[in-house]
Design a protein around this motif. Structure first.
Motif, PDB file in Angstrom:
ATOM      1  N   LEU A   1       0.822  -1.208   0.000  1.00 29.25           N
ATOM      2  CA  LEU A   1       0.000   0.000   0.000  1.00 29.25           C
ATOM      3  C   LEU A   1       0.854   1.256   0.000  1.00 29.25           C
ATOM      4  O   LEU A   1       0.566   2.236  -0.685  1.00 29.25           O
ATOM      5  CB  LEU A   1      -0.927   0.001   1.227  1.00 29.25           C
ATOM      6  CG  LEU A   1      -2.038  -1.053   1.247  1.00 29.25           C
ATOM      7  CD1 LEU A   1      -2.785  -1.001   2.571  1.00 29.25           C
ATOM      8  CD2 LEU A   1      -3.002  -0.848   0.094  1.00 29.25           C
TER       9      LEU A   1
ATOM     10  N   ILE B   1      -1.155   7.135  -1.241  1.00 23.86           N
ATOM     11  CA  ILE B   1      -1.426   6.584   0.084  1.00 23.86           C
ATOM     12  C   ILE B   1      -0.398   7.104   1.084  1.00 23.86           C
ATOM     13  O   ILE B   1      -0.734   7.468   2.217  1.00 23.86           O
ATOM     14  CB  ILE B   1      -1.430   5.044   0.036  1.00 23.86           C
ATOM     15  CG1 ILE B   1      -2.603   4.552  -0.814  1.00 23.86           C
ATOM     16  CG2 ILE B   1      -1.505   4.463   1.445  1.00 23.86           C
ATOM     17  CD1 ILE B   1      -2.674   3.057  -0.978  1.00 23.86           C
TER      18      ILE B   1
ATOM     19  N   LEU C   1      -9.813   6.628  -3.109  1.00 27.02           N
ATOM     20  CA  LEU C   1      -9.226   5.290  -3.095  1.00 27.02           C
ATOM     21  C   LEU C   1     -10.229   4.270  -3.605  1.00 27.02           C
ATOM     22  O   LEU C   1     -11.437   4.420  -3.405  1.00 27.02           O
ATOM     23  CB  LEU C   1      -8.792   4.913  -1.677  1.00 27.02           C
ATOM     24  CG  LEU C   1      -7.611   5.703  -1.116  1.00 27.02           C
ATOM     25  CD1 LEU C   1      -7.500   5.451   0.376  1.00 27.02           C
ATOM     26  CD2 LEU C   1      -6.329   5.320  -1.818  1.00 27.02           C
TER      27      LEU C   1
ATOM     28  N   VAL D   1      -6.631   0.744   3.839  1.00 25.73           N
ATOM     29  CA  VAL D   1      -5.923   2.027   3.803  1.00 25.73           C
ATOM     30  C   VAL D   1      -6.306   2.887   4.999  1.00 25.73           C
ATOM     31  O   VAL D   1      -5.458   3.562   5.596  1.00 25.73           O
ATOM     32  CB  VAL D   1      -6.214   2.771   2.483  1.00 25.73           C
ATOM     33  CG1 VAL D   1      -5.632   4.172   2.515  1.00 25.73           C
ATOM     34  CG2 VAL D   1      -5.628   2.000   1.315  1.00 25.73           C
TER      35      VAL D   1
END
Length: 438
Positions: free
Chosen positions: A252, A258, A374, A382
């Motif tokens: 991620l 992110i 996202l 996340v």
């Protein structure tokens, strides 16, 4: 009850919106008030040490640097154990795991009353972080199991209001408890005992009201359970068919957006916890106040911030441009934190009240950005990652403030750093405008 059905792209039959809406309404009325109360208890047990700093120094010899490190070490443990805790919830179920989390943090919070010096202070704060780890992402995961996609954003907003309410309540409550004497305990010990045991007592309510699966909800009719289960299952099927469910933390973080989300939230939390842990000390420099009066003064910035949160939310909803509103809020926070260095304690308090308008509004305005930009298939993972890494701001701010005060006698340099971090985050938030992360 008569219902009609519609069909998803995958051929799954789903009940008409009227039946689904009834089920969703029942779920929200049952779980959201409970989660808000849990969040209030969680937040109070996390930040109540801000009110006993002078007592710990006087009774146990815990100085500014040790206090700052102990206040912050909680967040190291929280970050380390949050993801494993969330995985264990999926194994044992939300009913058992969220109850376990609350019982653990309540018992450790109670145990804070029996610290003897710096080392035991560090150990108990670390254990409190271990105990609380997984609560926030656990609730987020619970929403994915009980609410359709379209309802989760509103549920998150209500849930996050718990921290704002806790900020207002913690001052007067902790101040009142500090005045208790007797039984061989100091007032600060009674504060830890009563607030910690309140969380333990709440576990019984959590166990009674929470169910792990929709199929276990006896308070829903058979039709409502079927309607809600069908929608949740259909949405899960679509996610699983398009992408594997598992995404590691390292994979991620390879995505620049992110990583950007994590830094922005880190900067927000840096300012929030810098103010949270040091505000009572600033208030005490304003004059000779009782502990309860200090608590009342402490609640003022947070009451102002709650009104500001709703004002900013209304403006953001009316005029859109979410990133711009987050940037404005961060700049307000930066101006307030910088101004707090230019005058005496009273002026500093007023400036922090102004800063509170910004940093709490930024916190609530921030979350729709990752939720909206996202991919929904990895949004829950996340959110857990952002919360985990962002909360490290709660370690950096108090630890740095404590070190600066012990070495220089002032936290002015730390306030400058908070202002600078907010300015940088205000600029970076515009780089989140790009398309969705896959």
């Amino acid at each position: 009850m008569t219902t009609t059905t519609t069909t998803t792209a995958g051929g799954d039959a789903i009940a008409a919106p009227s039946l689904l809406d009834t089920a969703v309404s029942k779920v929200k009325w049952r779980i959201l008030p409970l989660f808000v109360v849990m969040f209030i208890a969680n937040y109070i047990d996390r930040v109540n040490i801000g009110f006993v700093r002078s007592h710990l120094e006087q009774d146990l010899g815990i100085g500014a640097a040790a206090f700052g490190f102990g206040a912050g070490v909680f967040f190291l443990a929280y970050a380390l154990f949050e993801v494993p805790s969330n995985m264990l919830q999926q194994r044992f179920g939300a009913k058992a795991w969220l109850t376990r989390i609350m019982a653990s943090w309540g018992l450790v919070a109670t145990g804070m009353a029996f610290v003897q010096g710096e080392m035991s202070f560090y150990v108990m704060r670390f254990l409190l972080g271990v105990a609380e780890a997984g609560f926030f992402p656990g609730v987020v995961y619970y929403f994915t199991q009980w609410l359709p996609n379209r309802e989760r954003g509103k549920a998150m907003a209500i849930f996050l209001s718990g921290s704002a309410l806790a900020s207002v309540m913690s001052g007067p409550l902790s101040g009142a408890l500090l005045s208790i004497q007797g039984g061989g305990f100091h007032g600060w010990q009674w504060m830890f005992i009563i607030e910690g045991l309140a969380s333990v007592a709440l576990c019984f309510v959590v166990w009674f009201f929470l169910d792990s699966r929709v199929e276990d909800a006896k308070w829903l009719s058979n039709e409502e359970r079927a309607a809600l289960s069908a929608v949740i299952a259909a949405e899960k099927k679509e996610r699983d068919a398009s992408k594997p469910a598992h995404a590691s933390m390292f994979s991620l973080l390879k995505d620049a957006r992110i990583a950007l989300f994590c830094f922005i939230y880190f900067a927000i939390q840096l300012t929030i916890y810098g103010a949270t842990f040091w505000l009572p000390s600033i208030i005490k420099k304003m004059g000779h106040f009782t502990e309860f009066e200090v608590g009342l003064f402490n609640s003022i910035p947070w009451m102002i911030s709650i009104a500001a949160m709703y004002m900013f939310a209304a403006l953001a909803q009316k005029y859109r441009h979410q990133q711009a509103w987050v940037a404005v809020a961060l700049l307000v926070a930066a101006c307030g934190m910088f101004a707090s260095t230019t005058g005496g304690p009273v002026f500093a308090f007023v400036a922090i009240c102004f800063a509170g308008i910004g940093f709490k509004a930024a916190s609530s305005l921030f979350w729709p950005i990752p939720q909206g930009y996202l991919d929904s298939r990895i949004a829950a993972a996340v959110i857990a990652l952002i919360n985990s890494l962002g909360n490290l701001g709660g370690f950096v701010a108090p630890a740095t403030f404590g070190y600066l005060e012990q070495k220089t006698g002032s936290i002015q340099g730390g306030l400058y750093a908070l202002a600078a971090a907010s300015v940088v985050a205000a600029g970076l938030v515009f780089f989140t405008r790009r398309g969705k992360t896959a």
